[in-house]
Enzyme design. Structure first.
Site, short mmCIF file in Angstrom:
data_model
loop_
_atom_site.label_atom_id
_atom_site.label_comp_id
_atom_site.label_asym_id
_atom_site.label_seq_id
_atom_site.Cartn_x
_atom_site.Cartn_y
_atom_site.Cartn_z
N ARG A 11 -2.75 -1.97 -3.23
CA ARG A 11 -3.90 -1.08 -3.09
C ARG A 11 -3.75 0.02 -4.15
NH1 ARG A 11 -5.54 1.81 2.32
NH2 ARG A 11 -7.66 2.29 1.74
N GLU A 28 -7.91 -4.05 5.53
CA GLU A 28 -7.84 -3.83 4.08
C GLU A 28 -6.77 -4.70 3.44
OE1 GLU A 28 -7.66 0.03 5.67
OE2 GLU A 28 -8.72 0.89 3.96
N ASN A 81 0.88 -1.16 0.00
CA ASN A 81 0.00 0.00 0.00
C ASN A 81 0.92 1.22 0.00
OD1 ASN A 81 -1.77 2.05 0.51
ND2 ASN A 81 -2.59 1.19 2.41
N HIS A 89 -12.49 4.03 0.24
CA HIS A 89 -12.42 3.10 1.39
C HIS A 89 -13.14 1.79 1.07
CE1 HIS A 89 -11.98 6.87 4.10
NE2 HIS A 89 -10.79 6.34 3.85
N GLY A 97 -9.23 3.47 12.63
CA GLY A 97 -8.52 3.96 13.82
C GLY A 97 -9.40 4.57 14.90
N ILE A 98 -10.21 5.56 14.54
CA ILE A 98 -11.06 6.22 15.54
C ILE A 98 -12.25 5.32 15.88
CG2 ILE A 98 -12.51 8.23 16.00
CD1 ILE A 98 -10.72 9.80 14.00
N MET A 158 -7.07 12.44 16.50
CA MET A 158 -8.18 12.51 17.46
C MET A 158 -7.70 12.28 18.90
SD MET A 158 -11.33 13.11 17.76
CE MET A 158 -12.44 12.87 16.39
N ARG A 180 -8.63 16.92 6.12
CA ARG A 180 -9.53 17.30 5.02
C ARG A 180 -10.86 17.77 5.60
NH1 ARG A 180 -9.18 11.60 2.18
NH2 ARG A 180 -7.57 11.06 3.68
N GLU A 197 -12.56 2.13 15.81
CA GLU A 197 -12.24 0.93 16.60
C GLU A 197 -11.73 1.28 17.99
OE1 GLU A 197 -9.47 -1.47 14.31
OE2 GLU A 197 -10.68 -1.14 12.52
N ASN A 198 -11.10 2.46 18.12
CA ASN A 198 -10.37 2.73 19.37
C ASN A 198 -10.96 3.80 20.28
OD1 ASN A 198 -8.12 0.90 18.92
ND2 ASN A 198 -7.64 2.24 17.19
N LEU A 220 -13.93 5.40 10.30
CA LEU A 220 -13.44 6.65 10.89
C LEU A 220 -11.96 6.50 11.22
CD1 LEU A 220 -16.41 7.28 13.40
CD2 LEU A 220 -16.22 7.99 11.01
#
Ligand code: AMP
Length: 394
Positions: free
Chosen positions: A92, A378, A9, A180, A327-328, A283, A240, A330-331, A208
């Site tokens: 990817r 992914e 990737n 995605h 990332g966000i 975040m 973004r 899941e965590n 997210l």
């Protein structure tokens, strides 16, 4: 001699990789995953093998571009797996345009078509294709597979793909593609096992991460998504802005006299959580921070996610489940809680203890709409496609 397959990737400043191994007579398994980050600035290779052992090394400044990074990765791989056979490489590729509705074995004709899409994804496509070209030069006999972030969204209704501009502009490829897709496809592929009761229903998946989007799925297929022609639309992201009145972009050019390069940098690198907070695009740095601008950035992130969830619920004519990933998603239990609370009107009732424990089901038993946390993968999706197209299954 063991067989290996690679997943790559390649981005503008990073090269992520996974190594899959098939010991003779056995099934494929993940051998190592890692990345070279800071290409062109302070390159570093970090990797973790299947046993969880980490390795990390600073690379020389000569790792200035993707090709040099790939050479370093090849040397690193030779040092560990020298003498083994690479049976295939999966990549990817961010943009598959309107025609690739699934992964493709790389041929000169495929590459020609993918190069034509560079203007539609200038920040990703050149690096993705550069990695394919570099592998072609170094491992000429090894087959490669391009896996697209857009493919999963092909087949959406015409109104969902439409960008309502004049015909000649649409004919030049201006439509909503969605991104995605490898993440959404992976989630769709595991729902029958992870959450069988919703796999065939109306599901909104919230990917997210540093990039963020939503996908409306019905029966495991994408019917709409919040990213469109480029990866700028929809939700507020790390750097973004998400959905923006196009008049703002006109004003940046005509009113403020900014150059295309400046505007590109503002839209891709300086906005979103970073632009609003003035502190960070991450975040983790913002979510508990006692700072008014950090609070505004997080409030906007949640507000925008809830607003888009409402829009996709309308597209689906009701929703049965909301799935958080990346990332966000899941965590961060806090962001999930806030998005679920903002979406309570749809019938989502969060179960706090399950949310803190990352679910997988995080809604109350009687919640009309269920909520879930399902980690995405992914790279595994790319590996599966590569194995299938190259006939490498064990
Ligand atoms: P991804 O693009 O999916 O790798 O997600 C990366 C982003 O996830 C980071 O930039 C962080 O903003 C976010 N992230 C990771 N862990 C946490 C966490 N524990 N709390 C909040 N955000 C997190």
């Amino acid at each position: 001699m063991d067989d290996y397959a690679l997943v790559l990737n390649a981005g503008s400043s990073s090269l992520k990789f996974c190594v899959y191994r098939r010991p003779s007579g056995a099934a494929w398994g993940l051998e190592a995953r890692g990345q070279i980050e800071g290409i062109g600035t302070a390159p570093r290779l970090t990797a973790k093998n299947a046993a969880g052992e980490k390795s990390e090394e600073a690379l020389g400044e000569d790792v200035r571009d993707g090709r040099a990074a790939l050479d370093r990765l090849a040397a690193w791989l030779r040092g560990r797996y020298g003498g083994s056979r690479v049976l295939g490489v999966g990549h990817r590729v961010v943009h598959g345009g309107p025609s690739f509705s699934g992964p493709a074995v790389v041929t000169p004709e495929v590459m020609e078509e993918l190069r034509r899409l560079v203007p539609l994804a200038p920040l990703h496509q050149p690096y993705n294709l550069g990695a394919i070209e570099a592998v072609t030069e170094r491992l000429p006999g090894v087959p490669q597979v391009a896996c697209f972030d857009t493919s999963f969204h092909r087949g959406q209704p015409a109104v969902a793909e439409l960008v309502p501009l004049p015909r000649e502009i649409r004919d030049a490829g201006v439509q909503r593609y969605g991104f995605h897709g490898l993440s959404y496809e992976y989630i769709a592929s595991v729902l029958p096992e992870a959450a069988p009761e919703i796999a065939k229903k109306r599901v909104i998946v919230a990917h997210l991460g540093s990039g963020a989007s939503l996908c409306a799925m019905k029966d495991g297929r994408s019917v709409d998504s919040s990213l469109g022609f480029t990866a700028l639309d929809g939700l507020c992201m790390g750097t973004r802005p998400g959905a923006l009145d196009p008049g703002v972009v006109l004003h940046l050019f005509q009113g403020l006299g900014l150059s295309p390069k400046d505007v590109e940098a503002i839209l891709y690198k300086k906005s979103g959580l970073l632009g609003v907070s003035g502190i960070s695009n991450d975040m983790r740095d913002l979510v508990d921070k006692d700072d008014p601008q950090a609070r505004l950035a997080v409030d906007y992130f949640v507000y925008r996610a809830a607003k888009e969830i409402g829009a996709l619920a309308a597209v689906l004519r009701g929703v049965d489940a909301l799935v958080f990933t990346a990332g966000i998603g899941e965590n961060s239990a806090e962001i999930r809680r806030r998005i679920c609370e903002a979406s309570a009107w749809l019938g989502i009732e969060l179960y706090d203890a399950a949310n803190a424990a990352r679910g997988p089901r995080i809604s109350r038993v009687n919640s009309k709409v269920s909520a879930w946390v399902i980690p995405t993968n992914e790279e595994l999706m790319i590996a599966r496609h590569t194995g299938r197209l190259l006939g490498l299954s064990a």
